[in-house]
Write an enzyme that holds these catalytic residues in place. Structure first.
Site, short mmCIF file in Angstrom:
data_model
loop_
_atom_site.label_atom_id
_atom_site.label_comp_id
_atom_site.label_asym_id
_atom_site.label_seq_id
_atom_site.Cartn_x
_atom_site.Cartn_y
_atom_site.Cartn_z
N ASP A 186 0.81 -1.22 0.00
CA ASP A 186 0.00 0.00 0.00
C ASP A 186 0.84 1.27 0.00
OD1 ASP A 186 0.90 -0.54 2.59
OD2 ASP A 186 -1.08 -1.02 3.35
N ASN B 250 -7.74 -2.96 14.19
CA ASN B 250 -9.12 -3.22 13.78
C ASN B 250 -9.22 -4.43 12.85
OD1 ASN B 250 -8.05 -2.27 11.41
ND2 ASN B 250 -9.35 -0.46 11.25
N HIS C 71 -7.43 -4.91 10.03
CA HIS C 71 -7.15 -4.69 8.61
C HIS C 71 -5.86 -5.40 8.19
CE1 HIS C 71 -4.88 -0.61 9.38
NE2 HIS C 71 -4.02 -1.59 9.32
N GLU D 105 -9.80 -2.05 5.05
CA GLU D 105 -10.41 -1.69 6.33
C GLU D 105 -11.70 -2.48 6.56
OE1 GLU D 105 -8.68 -0.10 8.34
OE2 GLU D 105 -8.20 1.95 7.80
C1 F6R Z 1 1.41 -1.59 6.11
C2 F6R Z 1 0.09 -2.19 6.18
C3 F6R Z 1 -0.73 -2.18 7.43
C4 F6R Z 1 0.08 -2.46 8.69
C5 F6R Z 1 -0.81 -2.45 9.92
C6 F6R Z 1 -0.02 -2.66 11.20
O1 F6R Z 1 1.95 -1.73 4.83
O2 F6R Z 1 -0.36 -2.66 5.20
O3 F6R Z 1 -1.74 -3.15 7.30
O4 F6R Z 1 0.70 -3.71 8.56
O5 F6R Z 1 -1.48 -1.21 9.99
O6 F6R Z 1 0.82 -1.57 11.38
P1 F6R Z 1 1.97 -1.60 12.48
O7 F6R Z 1 2.90 -2.70 12.10
O8 F6R Z 1 2.60 -0.25 12.41
O9 F6R Z 1 1.30 -1.87 13.79
#
Ligand code: F6R
Length: 241
Positions: free
Chosen positions: A68, A137, A139, A144
């Site tokens: 992303d 959450n 995702h 989301e």
């Molecule tokens: C990042 C991504 C997100 C993160 C998720 C957890 O490329 O796709 O899904 O993996 O938000 O983020 P952290 O590791 O910062 O807790």
């Protein structure tokens, strides 16, 4: 099928994950790695850099596809995911940057950019290994809660994601409100998926991912349908699993 590895702490989790990715690179030097940003994989990338410097792995033929990117941020912006990947991994190993792919958050036609990204993933036959973190959450990528979306698409970030990611910006106001994310078909077309979960804040989402119903309310729950998922969690994140 989901296999859960529980590691003592973040360091052990990172080592374990890097070993799994390193094994893939040794097995298939021209493998396609699906990569993630955020806090979760930083330790893994540090271990991979160390393994490269120790002469254990060679990235010269590896290709990568990231999950992303924020809408509106150039790759040179220090909070863009392209910048993150360059500084956390690519600049420190012998990967050919032309073999690295991050969705373009500045594309004029995001829909066309998304379709092109899906075609790229399909041209690889899916990634060989897709690395994922998980949102509080539930995702994965920026898919989301609320709906399962197959293709790469633009998404409005949820309030909880904006809040969680604001720690990396000067304030929540600076966090972009939208992102382009690989969709669930792109993620699920991986031959193997490795999901990292660290810390108590991820415990609830991880429990729902593994034990709950498959529901768009917890996008990561779709992983239950995949034949080869390894979750590498520390004790805190796995406390409710
Ligand atoms: C990042 C991504 C997100 C993160 C998720 C957890 O490329 O796709 O899904 O993996 O938000 O983020 P952290 O590791 O910062 O807790």
């Amino acid at each position: 099928m989901i296999t859960l590895y529980v590691e003592e702490n973040y360091e052990a989790l990172s080592r374990r994950t890097a070993d799994l990715i390193g094994a893939e690179i040794i097995h298939n030097p021209s493998c396609v790695l699906g990569l993630a940003t955020g806090s979760s994989p930083i330790g893994t990338y540090d271990c991979l850099i160390k393994d490269y410097k120790d002469g254990k792995i060679d990235f010269s033929k590896v290709k990568t596809v990231n999950l992303d990117e924020y809408i509106g941020l150039e790759g040179t912006h220090d909070q863009s995911y392209r910048y993150f990947m360059n500084t956390q991994l690519f600049d420190h190993v012998n990967i050919d940057k032309s073999n690295t792919n991050v969705p373009d958050g500045t594309a004029k036609d995001i829909k066309a950019a998304g379709e092109a990204y899906d075609e790229l993933i399909a041209s690889f036959g899916g990634t060989d290994v897709q690395l994922l973190g998980i949102g509080e959450n539930g995702h994965i990528g920026f898919n989301e809660p609320g709906e399962f979306v197959a293709g790469t698409h633009i998404v409005d970030l949820s309030e909880s994601t904006i809040l969680a990611n604001s720690r990396l910006f000067n304030s929540a106001d600076e966090v972009p409100r939208q992102a382009i994310t690989m969709g669930l078909h792109g993620i699920m077309s991986a031959k193997k998926i490795i999901l990292i979960a660290s810390g108590e804040k991820k415990a609830e989402a991880l429990s729902k991912t593994i034990n709950g119903p498959i529901t768009p309310d917890v996008p990561a729950s779709i992983l239950q349908l995949h034949p080869n998922v390894v979750i590498v969690a520390d004790k805190a994140a796995s406390s409710k699993a």
